[in-house]
Enzyme design. Structure first.
Site, PDB file in Angstrom:
ATOM      1  N   GLU A   1      48.577  30.916  31.136  1.00 16.96           N
ATOM      2  CA  GLU A   1      47.331  30.201  30.467  1.00 16.96           C
ATOM      3  C   GLU A   1      48.400  29.060  29.895  1.00 16.96           C
ATOM      4  O   GLU A   1      47.817  28.186  29.746  1.00 16.96           O
ATOM      5  CB  GLU A   1      46.914  30.663  30.116  1.00 16.96           C
ATOM      6  CG  GLU A   1      45.848  32.128  31.702  1.00 16.96           C
ATOM      7  CD  GLU A   1      46.871  33.288  31.603  1.00 16.96           C
ATOM      8  OE1 GLU A   1      46.774  33.679  33.027  1.00 16.96           O
ATOM      9  OE2 GLU A   1      47.800  33.074  31.095  1.00 16.96           O
TER      10      GLU A   1
ATOM     11  N   HIS B   1      37.948  42.161  30.529  1.00 18.87           N
ATOM     12  CA  HIS B   1      37.554  41.171  31.991  1.00 18.87           C
ATOM     13  C   HIS B   1      36.028  40.609  31.863  1.00 18.87           C
ATOM     14  O   HIS B   1      35.433  40.196  33.051  1.00 18.87           O
ATOM     15  CB  HIS B   1      37.688  41.462  33.334  1.00 18.87           C
ATOM     16  CG  HIS B   1      39.334  41.605  33.013  1.00 18.87           C
ATOM     17  ND1 HIS B   1      39.918  43.271  32.455  1.00 18.87           N
ATOM     18  CD2 HIS B   1      40.271  40.664  33.902  1.00 18.87           C
ATOM     19  CE1 HIS B   1      41.670  42.784  32.860  1.00 18.87           C
ATOM     20  NE2 HIS B   1      41.771  41.567  33.262  1.00 18.87           N
TER      21      HIS B   1
END
Length: 342
Positions: A69, A138
């Site tokens: 990322e 998550h």
């Protein structure tokens, strides 16, 4: 567009389809628009956020990236500064910690740090929210984290109609935009959406201006302010309250956090005198507190009672019963409304 006008639009779409339709339209109109992220090409995004784009635009404009990322969000910032309009997907908002320097110190600040010499016209899309038992890394929402960082606009759609109009506006905006979509609202087969997110959506393009909250249900007794998934939970609670308690709740969907439409909230509170703020983010230091403070500062005499409904300050549990316990449900919203009516 009013609810009646939406119905007249004819066809309905899921939120994911509406988002993709807006992205495709912008990509056709401007070759500088491209999409990059993990599993966004061949897979079409794990939440169908890019379904079908690869077939039309090819791998030069719909790009799968390595699991870094930091690298690809940094590349997106550079591309935006060079005049392109990238859309970069952070698969789960929880992963922001890996690349926060690129988001906070580059994407959000580089226009300021350059003295306005260049802009960063990019969109960071990211999936938020729980309700499907994927545990603490998550399942977070974190609207407040991004809204707290100056330099970025923050968008949170709750319906397909809003998702399309807000996406058009986000891609065309010359400032960096964080576009946060709730997994449960996307309309994907393995994660059924509640009633409500799938709405009539016009085929033609349209924009929804940032900083314009939407009164999803008008009422006289209590103001309920929320966003994302909990718009639909609040609407369900409002219908139950109307039938069982003769309480007429007004439900306001903020739609964007930055800019925040404080005026619509304050106007409603002046009418009802009672405020309930509902959020899937953590309770402390977040959206609920900001909305309450905005109303209290603007007109403290108008606010007779207030309640906040949010996730307690604990990691999101993996256990389904425990996750359901910490995530505000319809009855939690209804109880808060009843409390401010006492």
């Amino acid at each position: 567009m009013s609810s009646q006008e939406q119905q007249q639009a004819g066809r309905t779409a899921t939120m994911s389809d509406a988002m993709v339709e807006a992205i495709a339209t912008e990509m056709r109109a401007d070759e500088e628009v491209f999409y990059m992220g993990e599993d966004v090409a061949d897979y079409g995004g794990i939440f169908d956020s890019t379904e079908g784009l690869l077939e039309e635009f090819g791998r030069d404009r719909v790009m799968d990236v390595p699991i870094s990322e930091t690298a690809y969000l940094g590349a997106a910032v550079g591309a935006a500064q060079a005049g392109m309009r990238p859309i970069a997907e952070l698969m789960f908002v929880d992963f922001f910690g890996v690349c926060m320097d690129q988001i906070y110190n580059q994407m959000a600040k580089n226009t300021y740090m350059s003295g306005g010499s260049f802009g960063v016209p990019m969109v960071l899309t990211t999936a938020v929210g729980g309700t499907y038992n994927d545990a603490a890394q998550h399942s977070q929402t974190l609207y407040g984290t991004f809204a707290h960082l100056p330099g970025m606009k923050v968008v949170v759609p709750s319906t397909a109609y809003d998702a399309k109009g807000l996406m058009h506006n986000a891609i065309r905006d010359d400032d960096p935009v964080v576009y946060m979509f709730h997994k449960r609202l996307m309309g994907i087969g393995w994660m059924p959406a509640p009633d409500g997110p799938k709405t009539p959506v016009p085929e033609e393009e349209y924009t929804i201006p940032f900083g314009s909250a939407d009164v999803k249900r008008e009422g006289e007794d209590v103001t309920v302010v929320t966003l994302g998934l909990h718009v639909h939970r609040a609407l369900e609670a409002a219908e139950t309250l109307a039938e069982e308690d003769d309480v007429d709740a007004e439900v306001i969907d903020l739609r964007t956090l930055v800019p925040l439409d404080r005026e619509t909230v304050i106007e409603s509170v002046r009418k009802t005198g009672r405020l309930v703020v509902v959020d899937e983010d953590y309770r402390s230091f977040g959206v609920t507190g900001e909305v309450v403070a905005s109303a209290a500062e603007a007109d403290p005499g108008a606010l007779e009672a207030v309640e906040r409904v949010a996730v307690p300050d604990v990691p999101i549990p993996y256990s389904r019963p425990l996750e359901e316990e910490v995530n505000p449900g319809v009855e939690d919203v209804a109880e808060a409304v009843r409390a401010v009516r006492e």
